[in-house]
Design an enzyme around this catalytic site. Sequence first.
Site, PDB file in Angstrom:
ATOM      1  N   ARG A  41       0.866  -1.194   0.000  1.00 49.32           N
ATOM      2  CA  ARG A  41       0.000   0.000   0.000  1.00 49.32           C
ATOM      3  C   ARG A  41       0.897   1.237   0.000  1.00 49.32           C
ATOM      4  O   ARG A  41       1.123   1.865   1.021  1.00 49.32           O
ATOM      5  CB  ARG A  41      -0.912  -0.031   1.222  1.00 49.32           C
ATOM      6  N   SER A 113     -12.611  -2.972   0.624  1.00 46.24           N
ATOM      7  CA  SER A 113     -12.811  -2.311   1.916  1.00 46.24           C
ATOM      8  C   SER A 113     -14.279  -1.973   2.090  1.00 46.24           C
ATOM      9  O   SER A 113     -14.884  -1.373   1.198  1.00 46.24           O
ATOM     10  CB  SER A 113     -12.042  -0.981   1.964  1.00 46.24           C
ATOM     11  N   LYS A 142      -4.186   6.218   8.706  1.00 42.59           N
ATOM     12  CA  LYS A 142      -4.952   6.636   7.515  1.00 42.59           C
ATOM     13  C   LYS A 142      -5.692   7.904   7.904  1.00 42.59           C
ATOM     14  O   LYS A 142      -6.357   7.939   8.935  1.00 42.59           O
ATOM     15  CB  LYS A 142      -5.930   5.521   7.142  1.00 42.59           C
TER      16      LYS A 142
HETATM   17  N1  3NM Z   1      -7.963   1.157   6.099  1.00 44.85           N
HETATM   18  P1  3NM Z   1      -3.185   0.807  11.417  1.00 44.85           P
HETATM   19  S1  3NM Z   1      -7.996   1.900   8.510  1.00 44.85           S
HETATM   20  C1  3NM Z   1      -5.560   1.127   5.497  1.00 44.85           C
HETATM   21  O1  3NM Z   1     -10.937   1.694   7.958  1.00 44.85           O
HETATM   22  C2  3NM Z   1      -6.645   1.330   6.450  1.00 44.85           C
HETATM   23  O2  3NM Z   1     -10.735   0.851   5.976  1.00 44.85           O
HETATM   24  C3  3NM Z   1      -8.795   1.418   7.103  1.00 44.85           C
HETATM   25  O3  3NM Z   1      -3.527   1.227   9.931  1.00 44.85           O
HETATM   26  C4  3NM Z   1     -10.268   1.325   6.999  1.00 44.85           C
HETATM   27  O4  3NM Z   1      -3.139  -0.687  11.460  1.00 44.85           O
HETATM   28  C5  3NM Z   1      -6.493   1.745   7.767  1.00 44.85           C
HETATM   29  O5  3NM Z   1      -1.792   1.383  11.639  1.00 44.85           O
HETATM   30  C6  3NM Z   1      -5.203   2.027   8.462  1.00 44.85           C
HETATM   31  O6  3NM Z   1      -4.189   1.404  12.313  1.00 44.85           O
HETATM   32  C7  3NM Z   1      -4.740   0.878   9.312  1.00 44.85           C
END
Ligand code: 3NM
Length: 210
Positions: A41, A113, A142
């Site tokens: 990503r 997603s 994010k």
């Molecule tokens: N998608 P971390 S949250 C890439 O809610 C991504 O769909 C999300 O990062 C969604 O594991 C997210 O560091 C970030 O919290 C995840």
Amino acid sequence: MNILRKHMQVYFVMGSNNCDRNPEVVLKEALEAGVTCFQYREKGEGAKLGIEKLELGARLKELCNEYEVPFIVNDDVELAIQLDADGVHIGQEDGNITSIREKIGNEKIVGVSTHNVEEALRAVELGADYIGVGPMYFTSTKKDIEEVKGPSVITAIREAGVTLPIVGIGGINISNAKEVMEAGADGVAVISAISKAENVEETVIKLQRG
Ligand code: 3NM
């Protein structure tokens, strides 16, 4: 157990800007420790573009091949094709699953997603192979996250009849992974819990135990 479901157990998502160290070293440690799927990503501030994005992707894919772990590309279908990735992961805005399948091939994995029951049901209808559900918890990784709904949204998606492999994503770490699994997920998708871990091996093992 469905093979894809098994690959969802500890799903590492990462780009170079998520790491304080060389991303290849981080991925190698994660693979060695037992992550079951990887998503490249490369997006957001400071992300590599063009040939650099392609070259890093090729090196990360090579590593995944060595460990026989699926290599999925985030959003970029053309890059997924160029790298002969095992699949592509798309968001709600990234185009339609049918045309993506036509481009990338029927044998490849398409993940989507989703954030609620309605989106999950639609992804199933359109032929997704697995869905990501998030954000489980607050995350600063994010920037444009949707409202945090917690693991109960996964339970609601299961109750609505979705049997596809599901990974929770967003703010998941070794302390809360169990809640996500108990809510009905097949696995957890994480960025910072692994990319910023002091001890990658220990973290992956704990995430795997749930
Ligand atoms: N998608 P971390 S949250 C890439 O809610 C991504 O769909 C999300 O990062 C969604 O594991 C997210 O560091 C970030 O919290 C995840």
